[in-house]
Scaffold this motif. Structure first.
Motif, PDB file in Angstrom:
ATOM      1  N   LEU A 126       0.836  -1.201   0.000  1.00  0.00           N
ATOM      2  CA  LEU A 126       0.000   0.000   0.000  1.00  0.00           C
ATOM      3  C   LEU A 126       0.867   1.245   0.000  1.00  0.00           C
ATOM      4  N   LEU A 127       0.428   2.291  -0.713  1.00  0.00           N
ATOM      5  CA  LEU A 127       1.071   3.600  -0.689  1.00  0.00           C
ATOM      6  C   LEU A 127       0.222   4.561   0.142  1.00  0.00           C
ATOM      7  N   LEU A 128       0.886   5.326   1.023  1.00  0.00           N
ATOM      8  CA  LEU A 128       0.190   6.276   1.886  1.00  0.00           C
ATOM      9  C   LEU A 128       0.850   7.651   1.761  1.00  0.00           C
ATOM     10  N   PRO A 129       0.184   8.635   1.160  1.00  0.00           N
ATOM     11  CA  PRO A 129       0.771   9.977   1.100  1.00  0.00           C
ATOM     12  C   PRO A 129       0.748  10.643   2.464  1.00  0.00           C
ATOM     13  N   ARG A 150      -0.603   9.210  -6.122  1.00  0.00           N
ATOM     14  CA  ARG A 150      -1.571   8.790  -7.142  1.00  0.00           C
ATOM     15  C   ARG A 150      -0.849   8.395  -8.426  1.00  0.00           C
ATOM     16  N   TRP A 151       0.113   9.220  -8.854  1.00  0.00           N
ATOM     17  CA  TRP A 151       0.871   8.893 -10.068  1.00  0.00           C
ATOM     18  C   TRP A 151       1.714   7.638  -9.855  1.00  0.00           C
ATOM     19  N   ALA A 161      -3.958   4.588  -0.665  1.00  0.00           N
ATOM     20  CA  ALA A 161      -5.036   4.950   0.257  1.00  0.00           C
ATOM     21  C   ALA A 161      -4.819   6.390   0.702  1.00  0.00           C
ATOM     22  N   GLU A 162      -5.436   7.333   0.004  1.00  0.00           N
ATOM     23  CA  GLU A 162      -5.177   8.748   0.248  1.00  0.00           C
ATOM     24  C   GLU A 162      -5.785   9.251   1.550  1.00  0.00           C
ATOM     25  N   ARG A 201       1.094  -5.635   7.466  1.00  0.00           N
ATOM     26  CA  ARG A 201       1.211  -5.101   6.108  1.00  0.00           C
ATOM     27  C   ARG A 201       2.503  -4.292   5.934  1.00  0.00           C
ATOM     28  N   HIS A 202       2.955  -4.277   4.701  1.00  0.00           N
ATOM     29  CA  HIS A 202       4.124  -3.480   4.305  1.00  0.00           C
ATOM     30  C   HIS A 202       3.596  -2.249   3.584  1.00  0.00           C
ATOM     31  N   VAL A 203       3.879  -1.075   4.132  1.00  0.00           N
ATOM     32  CA  VAL A 203       3.386   0.164   3.536  1.00  0.00           C
ATOM     33  C   VAL A 203       4.554   1.060   3.172  1.00  0.00           C
TER      34      VAL A 203
END
Length: 245
Positions: A126-129, A150-151, A161-162, A201-203
């Motif tokens: 997962l990516l978390l800004p 997002r990009w 997950a913004e 989880r790995h974020v």
């Protein structure tokens, strides 16, 4: 410094390769809007701390701070150190809403990460800004970290997950504070939405620039408390220590 070999695989989503360089406005003559001369002038980050990506005189080392007190995050990935002309590109993206520059840098970061994955870097789930303080979000009109995430999500096929990571209080701007003041400034500044759990989880946390690492540390600590197994940081650039070139 010459451009990195992984960058040659970047195919910018444009049918005409005769577009202009976003830095110098000359003909780019490449599949992405950056000419070869400007590409070579970017401050590529080679020798760096294995943990926090602090620029170092030799590669394969861990900086003194990470050795004394290992951070809550596992690894920082940044293609560049924060120097000219990249600092200008980031400023134009953040403060002048020049989004094509942000997209170009995000796609280049994505290609760097693709290369790192092939070399053994573990892909996150997962990516978390990093969320922006509400006051600065109102002033700026957008969160640059959210746009980068997002990009990146699209380029890497990793969910983003913004709204999972929240900024619970507005804090004074970080850029004029020293490292200790930055840490105090960010105490209890982040939370997770609802009863969100990241158990096992790995974020990867996404931001534009890592300076002292105080924001990354505060966010990583909160994610660890929520059960995250591994926390990486993906950013465009890493600053050097004050007084260090």
């Amino acid at each position: 410094m010459n451009c990195q070999p992984w960058l040659k695989t970047l195919v910018y989503k444009c049918t005409n390769i005769n577009h202009s360089c976003l830095l110098c406005s000359e003909s780019a003559e490449q599949h992405y809007p950056l000419c070869v001369a400007c590409e070579q002038e970017l401050p590529w980050l080679d020798e760096q701390c294995l943990r926090c990506a602090l620029p170092l005189p030799m590669d394969g080392l861990t900086c003194a701070q990470c050795s004394r007190r290992p951070p809550a995050f596992d690894q920082v990935v940044a293609p560049w150190h924060y120097g000219f002309p990249l600092d200008t590109l980031i400023s134009r993206f953040k403060h002048n809403s020049q989004w094509p520059l942000g997209r170009l840098m995000a796609e280049m970061l994505g290609q760097n990460l693709h290369h790192r994955y092939l070399e053994g870097l573990t892909r996150p789930d997962l990516l978390l800004p990093v969320p922006l303080a509400r006051r600065r979000l109102r002033e700026r009109g957008f969160n640059q970290a959210s746009m980068l995430a997002r990009w990146l999500s699209k380029a890497l096929a990793i969910p983003c997950a913004e709204r999972l990571l929240l900024r619970t209080r507005d804090t004074p701007a970080q850029q004029h504070l020293d490292a200790r003041a930055r840490r105090r400034n960010l105490r209890h500044a982040f939370a997770l939405a609802g009863e969100a759990s990241l158990e096992g989880r790995h974020v990867a946390v996404v931001d534009d620039v890592l300076t002292t690492g105080a924001t990354a540390q505060a966010v990583a600590q909160r994610l660890r408390q929520a059960g995250a197994r591994r926390v990486d940081v993906y950013c465009l650039a890493r600053t050097a220590k004050p007084g260090q070139a």
